[in-house]
Design a protein around this motif. Sequence first.
Motif, mmCIF file in Angstrom:
data_model
loop_
_atom_site.group_PDB
_atom_site.id
_atom_site.type_symbol
_atom_site.label_atom_id
_atom_site.label_comp_id
_atom_site.label_asym_id
_atom_site.label_seq_id
_atom_site.Cartn_x
_atom_site.Cartn_y
_atom_site.Cartn_z
ATOM 1 N N ALA A 1 -38.746 10.535 4.689
ATOM 2 C CA ALA A 1 -39.746 10.506 5.763
ATOM 3 C C ALA A 1 -40.926 11.422 5.429
ATOM 4 O O ALA A 1 -42.096 11.054 5.634
ATOM 5 N N ALA A 2 -40.618 12.615 4.915
ATOM 6 C CA ALA A 2 -41.693 13.544 4.544
ATOM 7 C C ALA A 2 -42.522 12.979 3.402
ATOM 8 O O ALA A 2 -43.766 13.071 3.399
ATOM 9 N N ASN A 3 -41.855 12.380 2.428
ATOM 10 C CA ASN A 3 -42.592 11.782 1.314
ATOM 11 C C ASN A 3 -43.453 10.607 1.784
ATOM 12 O O ASN A 3 -44.600 10.439 1.356
ATOM 13 N N TYR A 4 -42.894 9.806 2.657
ATOM 14 C CA TYR A 4 -43.635 8.652 3.182
ATOM 15 C C TYR A 4 -44.910 9.113 3.888
ATOM 16 O O TYR A 4 -46.007 8.567 3.649
ATOM 17 N N LEU A 5 -44.774 10.101 4.751
ATOM 18 C CA LEU A 5 -45.948 10.591 5.477
ATOM 19 C C LEU A 5 -46.942 11.262 4.538
ATOM 20 O O LEU A 5 -48.150 11.241 4.786
ATOM 21 N N SER A 6 -46.442 11.870 3.468
ATOM 22 C CA SER A 6 -47.341 12.503 2.502
ATOM 23 C C SER A 6 -48.174 11.466 1.767
ATOM 24 O O SER A 6 -49.398 11.609 1.609
ATOM 25 N N VAL A 7 -47.522 10.394 1.311
ATOM 26 C CA VAL A 7 -48.272 9.315 0.653
ATOM 27 C C VAL A 7 -49.240 8.683 1.646
ATOM 28 O O VAL A 7 -50.401 8.385 1.319
ATOM 29 N N GLY A 8 -48.774 8.483 2.874
ATOM 30 C CA GLY A 8 -49.632 7.896 3.895
ATOM 31 C C GLY A 8 -50.891 8.703 4.130
ATOM 32 O O GLY A 8 -51.980 8.138 4.299
ATOM 33 N N GLN A 9 -50.772 10.027 4.123
ATOM 34 C CA GLN A 9 -51.953 10.865 4.346
ATOM 35 C C GLN A 9 -52.978 10.711 3.222
ATOM 36 O O GLN A 9 -54.183 10.740 3.462
ATOM 37 N N LEU B 1 -60.143 8.373 -1.995
ATOM 38 C CA LEU B 1 -58.752 8.814 -2.100
ATOM 39 C C LEU B 1 -58.712 10.233 -2.647
ATOM 40 O O LEU B 1 -59.109 10.481 -3.795
ATOM 41 N N LEU B 2 -58.238 11.146 -1.811
ATOM 42 C CA LEU B 2 -58.236 12.566 -2.158
ATOM 43 C C LEU B 2 -56.874 13.163 -1.861
ATOM 44 O O LEU B 2 -56.164 12.725 -0.960
ATOM 45 N N GLY B 3 -56.522 14.189 -2.600
ATOM 46 C CA GLY B 3 -55.260 14.877 -2.359
ATOM 47 C C GLY B 3 -54.484 15.061 -3.652
ATOM 48 O O GLY B 3 -54.921 14.671 -4.737
ATOM 49 N N HIS B 4 -53.306 15.672 -3.518
ATOM 50 C CA HIS B 4 -52.454 15.957 -4.668
ATOM 51 C C HIS B 4 -51.035 15.507 -4.350
ATOM 52 O O HIS B 4 -50.364 16.090 -3.499
ATOM 53 N N TRP B 5 -50.612 14.484 -5.056
ATOM 54 C CA TRP B 5 -49.270 13.966 -4.837
ATOM 55 C C TRP B 5 -48.221 14.697 -5.679
ATOM 56 O O TRP B 5 -47.111 14.944 -5.227
ATOM 57 N N GLY B 6 -48.557 15.066 -6.908
ATOM 58 C CA GLY B 6 -47.559 15.470 -7.890
ATOM 59 C C GLY B 6 -46.590 16.534 -7.450
ATOM 60 O O GLY B 6 -45.380 16.431 -7.681
ATOM 61 N N THR B 7 -47.079 17.585 -6.791
ATOM 62 C CA THR B 7 -46.209 18.688 -6.382
ATOM 63 C C THR B 7 -45.521 18.429 -5.047
ATOM 64 O O THR B 7 -44.532 19.070 -4.713
ATOM 65 N N THR B 8 -46.049 17.464 -4.280
ATOM 66 C CA THR B 8 -45.654 17.310 -2.881
ATOM 67 C C THR B 8 -44.188 16.931 -2.678
ATOM 68 O O THR B 8 -43.517 17.516 -1.813
ATOM 69 N N PRO B 9 -43.625 15.972 -3.416
ATOM 70 C CA PRO B 9 -42.212 15.644 -3.156
ATOM 71 C C PRO B 9 -41.270 16.817 -3.399
ATOM 72 O O PRO B 9 -40.256 16.949 -2.712
#
Length: 786
Positions: free
Chosen positions: A19-27, A49-57
Amino acid sequence: MTNPLSADLLARMDAYWRAANYLSVGQIYLRDNPLLREKLTLDHVKPRLLGHWGTTPGLNFIYAHLNRVIKERDLDMIYVTGPGHGGPGLVANTYLEGTYSEFYPEIGEDEAGLAKLVRQFSWPGGIPSHVAAETPGSINEGGELGYSLMHAYGAAFDNPELIVTCVVGDGEAETGALATSWHSNKFLNPARDGAVLPILHLNGYKIASPTILARISHDELDALLRGYGYAPHFVEGHDPELMHQAMASAMDKVMDEIAAIQLAARSGVEVQRPAWPMIVLRSPKGWTGPKEVDGNPTEDSWRSHQVPLSKLAEVPGHLKVLEDWLLSYRAEELFDDAGKLLPELAALAPSGNRRMGANPHANGGLLLKDLKLPDFRDYALDVPSPGAVEGESTRVAGAFLRDVLTLNDGAQNFRVFGPDETQSNRLGAVFEVTDRVFMGDLIETDRQISRDGRVMEVLSEHLCQGWLEGYLLTGRHGFFSCYEAFIHVVDSMFNQHAKWLNVSKSVPWRKPIASLTYLLTSHVWRQDHNGFSHQDPGFIDHVMNKKAGVVRVYMPPDANTLLSVVDHCLRSRDYINVIVAGKQPEPQWLDGPAAEAHCAAGLGVWEWASNCGTEEPDAVVACAGDVPTMEALAAVALLREQAPDIKLRFVNVVDLMALQPPSIHPHGIDDAAFDAMFTTDKPVIFVHHGYPALIHRLTYRRSNHDNFHVHGFQEEGTTTTPFDMAVLNQIDRFHVAKDVIDRVPRLADRREAFADLVASRLAEHNDYIRENGEDLPEIRNWVWPG
């Protein structure tokens, strides 16, 4: 490795992580259709498209596991993130635990709230892409790497029940500030302080290249961390099920170890420095994201650092890859028909203030208590007349700080910070009531060092600043003294804290915290013996670039004004205060009441040094700073001696902000008062502690600005005498007096003779110091003639 998670708990924790990963990608990607209940189209995707995915999960994975131990053990914990650009993860987790909607009721726990949540991320009028003051539970600004671990330790000092989990990114670990921060464990006393749990997150890559710590061997990394004094636990792998069990096992072990260390330290036996536990999490960068894009490896690659999928409108197939990625999290198993997290998943989070997003330590103003302060007037020097006595201003302030420490010892909410300079800066009176704290080995010849000291000294301005910021942000008070030239080491840290304060003032639920107060001493004009490397007053210029609502700069000319300023700064909230004051013996100008009134006004005419009465002067001699004040007064005395008919007004500025119009800074005086003081058409010879351009910046809107002529530091320095430093930069009495004569039209016939006098005096000075190695007796022993 044990398997502490039951099958049911494992499944639910994995779902929470999804759920946290889903909302992170969604943002990062979505502007609408937050639960993909419609087929994904370009209209649902953000144009930029802005942000940083790599560290987030990885951040999300850690958060889920911390929730478990907090809930099972009833822990008081906050979460500090070094990879602060993993902002979507912290927003997602605080939303899932319910705190985000409490702070921002317009973002409800339903599908409409989810739509607002994802749309606002990195969107005009929304929230930043990194962890920031707007993020619940945060005390660490994500805009710059390097400060997380020192903030975490600052938060833990004097917080015995608090555990600060700090995620250190492997890219961040390459910064000098972070590399030094590992040594903070030598200052953490488990008997009275909280605990810090560092989690080194190795996901292998920075923006485009591998990280150092991810590419050394396991044994070398283990040896490095043990050498720093930690007991590392490694959690490594790709498979989520195995990683959940491994992380849960490691979490249980480190929490047991922390509890055992604290129990032993608080049992009454002598406290020794323990090997504090930490976790090394090695996981794929961009974990659970696309394995590859356009035939290139993406998960576990540098390509997942920011936005793994871009150009959705231009590249056929990318939109479908994004849709498949989002669908892989199976949101229909996570949220109900209304868009609310399923209750069996929501139950995994702690409740109330145990939620990391709601912990009051991460909103320190909620916990802040006023300092108990002695009456600063009781420490005032007896000054029967201006210049009649000498004193060391910072030594007087040191006695005041000593008693602040004493009065607040029981509360344990005040510490003094500095890079090995407390004694050098004449604040040694504090050692009458406390010591420097140090948890390393102590030997018999050590002095003023103990496990229980309240003076934080380490030869790193970075650590002093970071510890103090963490201490303040969690609701305590502190004081930072430093050599003026070397405070530049923390220019960028000052920047980030100033920005945090500026933003926090617009976040209604952020409560005011104690101000960060610097005392800059051993300053440019008295670093003659240490030479050019120690001569730089430029930090104040850097400070003055910040918003008026955040910064204050004070230049008390003597001990009694310094006392008043320090008292004021320790009472203030949500500012960064910069005080510049010398430590050497110098003339004292104002008695206690006069000093207090002068500081309250911020600047004023010193009538005793003026001779124009109510008439317009021929010139105004103004000054800011202790040495500039002495030289300006000496110039006035010389002018009266050589030109008895000259009419002068003398103005001293203790609060630089008072020079600005009130429309620019709240401390500024209005135009009428400014004109009454500085005139509208007479020359103003201003002797300034720092670079001359700053005074012009502050006064350029004033009607008489064209007549301001500023003497200040001109980047001229060497190993020489104190007065020669003034001569080299033309703030000395002779250059200042000559400038006055040159700019008063009716004294034109005296300019040549006065110039000859000045040249003769300066030549005599130059010859004398080179022969004798010290200033002329008439300079060293000069006193105000009264």
